[in-house]
Write a protein that holds these residues in place. Structure first.
Motif, mmCIF file in Angstrom:
data_model
loop_
_atom_site.group_PDB
_atom_site.id
_atom_site.type_symbol
_atom_site.label_atom_id
_atom_site.label_comp_id
_atom_site.label_asym_id
_atom_site.label_seq_id
_atom_site.Cartn_x
_atom_site.Cartn_y
_atom_site.Cartn_z
ATOM 1 N N ALA A 267 0.820 -1.208 0.000
ATOM 2 C CA ALA A 267 0.000 0.000 0.000
ATOM 3 C C ALA A 267 0.854 1.258 0.000
ATOM 4 N N MET A 268 1.909 1.290 0.793
ATOM 5 C CA MET A 268 2.753 2.479 0.866
ATOM 6 C C MET A 268 3.522 2.696 -0.429
ATOM 7 N N ALA A 269 3.998 1.622 -1.043
ATOM 8 C CA ALA A 269 4.744 1.768 -2.296
ATOM 9 C C ALA A 269 3.807 2.115 -3.457
ATOM 10 N N ALA A 270 2.657 1.449 -3.518
ATOM 11 C CA ALA A 270 1.738 1.698 -4.639
ATOM 12 C C ALA A 270 1.124 3.088 -4.564
ATOM 13 N N SER A 271 0.828 3.579 -3.366
ATOM 14 C CA SER A 271 0.220 4.901 -3.252
ATOM 15 C C SER A 271 1.189 6.024 -3.596
#
Length: 218
Positions: free
Chosen positions: A133-137
């Motif tokens: 989630a942190m990388a994709a966002s």
């Protein structure tokens, strides 16, 4: 003697991040899809964190906010390709809605990941879903920063051409001004033709009155 001036080729407008617009749009869509997919994964191993983010396939708590923000980012990203059925969402093709929705998804995912690490004492308490989630966002934010932001229209009335530069193109008139017919003259104000004919007819009468008032012996 002739002066030859060379004009530099116009470059396509870009944002702060040096990426082509096509790659930026693809980066936004890919990151939005990754953000949506991460909400169906576990973000932590323990239910001690509020919201119980340990369940696979069932978003809960802050995952729901990330899911909504990712979906909105994906919808606005699709409007950049003029997707049929979504033109009403962003008719002007602006990039500000894309950046704002991407930034909201980024804020939710990174706030949740940092809060889990702080409240549960360590990054070890993060599950792979939180890292996804942190990388994709972060991808849509980078892509949105690479998109060009539309510049304001030039003020045609304020610009005056210099003697050495060619005259600028005239400002286009608005459609309402171009399509509206001229207003008819009011009945109380006489037309220029009628006033001119009245003046012409009044001249002989003034001449006859002057001749009749002169004495006979003159």
């Amino acid at each position: 003697m002739t002066d030859t001036t060379t004009t530099a080729p116009a470059t396509a407008p870009r944002g702060p991040v040096p990426l082509p617009p096509a790659a930026a749009r693809l980066l936004i869509a890919t990151g939005a899809v990754g953000t949506i997919a991460s909400t169906f994964l576990s973000w932590t191993w323990t239910p001690a964190f509020p919201g119980d983010l340990t369940v696979y396939g069932y978003p809960a708590g802050l995952q729901i906010l990330a899911l909504v923000a990712g979906a909105l980012t994906l919808l606005f990203a699709l409007t950049l390709w003029n997707t049929k059925g979504l033109r009403w969402l962003n008719p002007a093709g602006a990039t500000s809605p894309v950046f704002l929705t991407a930034l909201s998804a980024f804020a939710v995912c990174w706030f949740t990941g940092i809060a889990i690490a702080v409240d549960l004492n360590g990054l070890v308490n993060l599950d792979p879903g939180a890292y996804v989630a942190m990388a994709a966002s972060a991808l849509p934010v980078v892509g949105a920063l690479a998109l060009p932001h539309p510049a304001p229209a030039p003020d045609c009335a304020a610009t005056s051409p210099s003697p050495s530069s060619p005259a600028p193109a005239p400002c286009p008139r608005s459609s309402s001004a171009a399509s509206s017919p001229p207003a008819p003259p009011s009945p109380s104000s006489p037309s220029p033709t009628a006033s001119a004919s009245t003046t012409t007819r009044a001249k002989p009468s003034s001449a006859s009155s002057s001749s009749s008032s002169s004495p006979p012996g003159a």
